[in-house]
Write a protein that holds these residues in place. Structure first.
Motif, PDB file in Angstrom:
ATOM      1  N   GLU A   1      -1.828 -41.064 -42.807  1.00 52.05           N
ATOM      2  CA  GLU A   1      -1.081 -40.211 -42.204  1.00 52.05           C
ATOM      3  C   GLU A   1      -1.866 -39.870 -40.424  1.00 52.05           C
ATOM      4  OE1 GLU A   1       1.031 -36.891 -43.845  1.00 52.05           O
ATOM      5  OE2 GLU A   1      -0.320 -35.571 -42.367  1.00 52.05           O
ATOM      6  N   ILE A   2      -1.185 -39.965 -39.581  1.00 46.32           N
ATOM      7  CA  ILE A   2      -1.936 -39.721 -38.226  1.00 46.32           C
ATOM      8  C   ILE A   2      -0.858 -38.868 -37.369  1.00 46.32           C
ATOM      9  CG2 ILE A   2      -2.262 -40.946 -36.029  1.00 46.32           C
ATOM     10  CD1 ILE A   2      -2.558 -43.486 -37.876  1.00 46.32           C
ATOM     11  N   THR A   3      -1.755 -37.925 -36.589  1.00 54.17           N
ATOM     12  CA  THR A   3      -1.047 -36.896 -35.952  1.00 54.17           C
ATOM     13  C   THR A   3      -1.609 -37.387 -34.207  1.00 54.17           C
ATOM     14  OG1 THR A   3      -1.267 -35.091 -37.565  1.00 54.17           O
ATOM     15  CG2 THR A   3      -1.073 -34.662 -35.137  1.00 54.17           C
ATOM     16  N   VAL A   4      -0.331 -37.313 -33.615  1.00 53.37           N
ATOM     17  CA  VAL A   4      -0.265 -37.696 -32.218  1.00 53.37           C
ATOM     18  C   VAL A   4      -0.001 -36.420 -31.394  1.00 53.37           C
ATOM     19  CG1 VAL A   4       0.663 -39.089 -30.337  1.00 53.37           C
ATOM     20  CG2 VAL A   4       0.237 -40.242 -32.479  1.00 53.37           C
ATOM     21  N   THR A   5      -0.837 -35.845 -30.565  1.00 49.89           N
ATOM     22  CA  THR A   5      -0.856 -34.756 -29.734  1.00 49.89           C
ATOM     23  C   THR A   5      -0.666 -34.989 -28.331  1.00 49.89           C
ATOM     24  OG1 THR A   5      -1.762 -33.440 -31.388  1.00 49.89           O
ATOM     25  CG2 THR A   5      -1.556 -32.235 -29.228  1.00 49.89           C
ATOM     26  N   ILE A   6       0.321 -34.455 -27.549  1.00 51.23           N
ATOM     27  CA  ILE A   6       0.700 -34.751 -26.381  1.00 51.23           C
ATOM     28  C   ILE A   6       0.493 -33.395 -25.491  1.00 51.23           C
ATOM     29  CG2 ILE A   6       2.098 -35.672 -24.322  1.00 51.23           C
ATOM     30  CD1 ILE A   6       3.607 -37.343 -26.773  1.00 51.23           C
ATOM     31  N   ASN A   7      -0.467 -33.323 -24.480  1.00 47.53           N
ATOM     32  CA  ASN A   7      -0.789 -32.194 -23.829  1.00 47.53           C
ATOM     33  C   ASN A   7      -0.137 -32.434 -22.226  1.00 47.53           C
ATOM     34  OD1 ASN A   7      -2.314 -31.025 -25.878  1.00 47.53           O
ATOM     35  ND2 ASN A   7      -4.022 -32.305 -25.306  1.00 47.53           N
ATOM     36  N   ASN A   8       0.446 -31.259 -21.743  1.00 46.42           N
ATOM     37  CA  ASN A   8       1.041 -31.135 -20.442  1.00 46.42           C
ATOM     38  C   ASN A   8       0.014 -30.950 -19.533  1.00 46.42           C
ATOM     39  OD1 ASN A   8       2.485 -31.179 -17.918  1.00 46.42           O
ATOM     40  ND2 ASN A   8       3.953 -29.718 -18.694  1.00 46.42           N
ATOM     41  N   LYS A   9      -0.643 -31.755 -18.641  1.00 48.14           N
ATOM     42  CA  LYS A   9      -1.620 -31.207 -17.662  1.00 48.14           C
ATOM     43  C   LYS A   9      -1.089 -31.340 -16.290  1.00 48.14           C
ATOM     44  CE  LYS A   9      -5.218 -30.743 -20.705  1.00 48.14           C
ATOM     45  NZ  LYS A   9      -5.586 -29.546 -20.695  1.00 48.14           N
ATOM     46  N   LEU A  10       0.392 -31.687 -16.141  1.00 43.29           N
ATOM     47  CA  LEU A  10       1.025 -31.516 -14.896  1.00 43.29           C
ATOM     48  C   LEU A  10       0.834 -29.988 -14.520  1.00 43.29           C
ATOM     49  CD1 LEU A  10       3.998 -33.643 -15.701  1.00 43.29           C
ATOM     50  CD2 LEU A  10       1.827 -34.374 -14.380  1.00 43.29           C
ATOM     51  N   ASN A  11       1.397 -29.813 -12.991  1.00 40.58           N
ATOM     52  CA  ASN A  11       1.658 -28.392 -12.625  1.00 40.58           C
ATOM     53  C   ASN A  11       3.066 -28.310 -12.501  1.00 40.58           C
ATOM     54  OD1 ASN A  11      -1.134 -27.892 -12.172  1.00 40.58           O
ATOM     55  ND2 ASN A  11      -1.147 -29.249 -10.360  1.00 40.58           N
ATOM     56  N   MET A  12       3.840 -28.759 -13.596  1.00 39.69           N
ATOM     57  CA  MET A  12       5.049 -28.642 -13.467  1.00 39.69           C
ATOM     58  C   MET A  12       5.572 -28.906 -14.989  1.00 39.69           C
ATOM     59  SD  MET A  12       5.877 -32.102 -11.419  1.00 39.69           S
ATOM     60  CE  MET A  12       4.259 -32.166 -10.699  1.00 39.69           C
ATOM     61  N   LYS A  13       6.804 -28.704 -15.201  1.00 35.90           N
ATOM     62  CA  LYS A  13       7.481 -28.895 -16.468  1.00 35.90           C
ATOM     63  C   LYS A  13       7.581 -30.406 -16.934  1.00 35.90           C
ATOM     64  CE  LYS A  13      11.567 -27.301 -17.157  1.00 35.90           C
ATOM     65  NZ  LYS A  13      12.771 -26.627 -17.116  1.00 35.90           N
ATOM     66  N   LEU A  14       7.093 -30.860 -18.310  1.00 38.35           N
ATOM     67  CA  LEU A  14       7.163 -32.117 -18.457  1.00 38.35           C
ATOM     68  C   LEU A  14       8.285 -32.329 -19.749  1.00 38.35           C
ATOM     69  CD1 LEU A  14       5.716 -35.121 -18.739  1.00 38.35           C
ATOM     70  CD2 LEU A  14       4.295 -34.250 -20.399  1.00 38.35           C
ATOM     71  N   GLY A  15       9.141 -33.537 -19.510  1.00 35.58           N
ATOM     72  CA  GLY A  15       9.923 -33.921 -20.487  1.00 35.58           C
ATOM     73  C   GLY A  15       9.591 -35.213 -21.200  1.00 35.58           C
ATOM     74  N   LEU A  16       9.572 -35.047 -22.562  1.00 36.77           N
ATOM     75  CA  LEU A  16       9.366 -36.201 -23.025  1.00 36.77           C
ATOM     76  C   LEU A  16      10.180 -36.674 -24.195  1.00 36.77           C
ATOM     77  CD1 LEU A  16       7.301 -35.705 -25.971  1.00 36.77           C
ATOM     78  CD2 LEU A  16       6.220 -34.770 -24.037  1.00 36.77           C
ATOM     79  N   HIS A  17      10.259 -38.048 -24.403  1.00 30.95           N
ATOM     80  CA  HIS A  17      11.258 -38.616 -25.453  1.00 30.95           C
ATOM     81  C   HIS A  17      10.390 -39.726 -26.318  1.00 30.95           C
ATOM     82  CE1 HIS A  17      15.281 -40.075 -26.964  1.00 30.95           C
ATOM     83  NE2 HIS A  17      14.577 -39.794 -27.986  1.00 30.95           N
ATOM     84  N   CYS A  18       9.865 -39.434 -27.437  1.00 26.56           N
ATOM     85  CA  CYS A  18       8.994 -40.643 -28.307  1.00 26.56           C
ATOM     86  C   CYS A  18       9.759 -40.903 -29.285  1.00 26.56           C
ATOM     87  CB  CYS A  18       7.625 -39.851 -28.813  1.00 26.56           C
ATOM     88  SG  CYS A  18       6.580 -39.148 -27.302  1.00 26.56           S
TER      89      CYS A  18
END
Length: 155
Positions: free
Chosen positions: A46-63
């Motif tokens: 089992e592996i956990t992938v974490t994504i952190n928003n380091k932008l200065n704005m809202k981030l949309g993502l689709h994985c």
């Protein structure tokens, strides 16, 4: 008069099976004698992938991968999102998860990136947890030592 009923190919298969059995016995013996677990040799289940928003704005993502789709997620500045996957076929299957990242900075920006590649990320950097910081210029893997940044894939 007796003749051998074992064909040469069956005899060879028996030798191969015996060899594999001996290798397995040695590995298990090493495991018990040294206290090493099989999980330290094989990729984690089992592996956990974490994504952190380091932008200065809202981030949309689709994985997603070829079997799972996690849907569209929006992260505010500084927020994180994680997904987990279970890999029971650790020896034969090298996982690949990819994401589409979008944001708006006067115009819509869309980038793609392979967020988890088994052959790239395991075992040296992401054994059970793989953490990514997302910047405008590139995504950076921040797990397992010094951060390592990668270019966005071509759209």
């Amino acid at each position: 008069m007796s003749t051998s009923l074992i064909s040469p190919s069956k005899s060879k298969m028996t030798r191969v099976s015996s060899s594999l059995f001996m290798i397995l016995a040695i590995v298990l013996s090493f495991n018990f004698n040294v206290g090493m677990s099989v999980d330290s040799i094989l990729p984690p289940k089992e592996i956990t992938v974490t994504i952190n928003n380091k932008l200065n704005m809202k981030l949309g993502l689709h994985c997603k991968d070829k079997h799972s789709d996690f849907g569209f997620v929006e992260l505010q500045v500084g927020e994180s999102w994680s997904f987990e996957f279970y890999n029971p076929f650790r020896i034969w299957f090298s996982p690949l998860y990819w994401c589409m990242f979008t944001w708006y900075n006067g115009q819509e920006v869309v980038h793609y990136f392979d967020i988890y590649v088994g052959k790239r990320d395991w075992p040296n950097r992401c054994s059970y947890l793989c953490v990514w910081d997302i910047f405008e210029a590139h995504p950076c893997r921040v797990t397992g030592g010094e951060p390592e940044c990668f270019p966005w894939k071509n759209n």
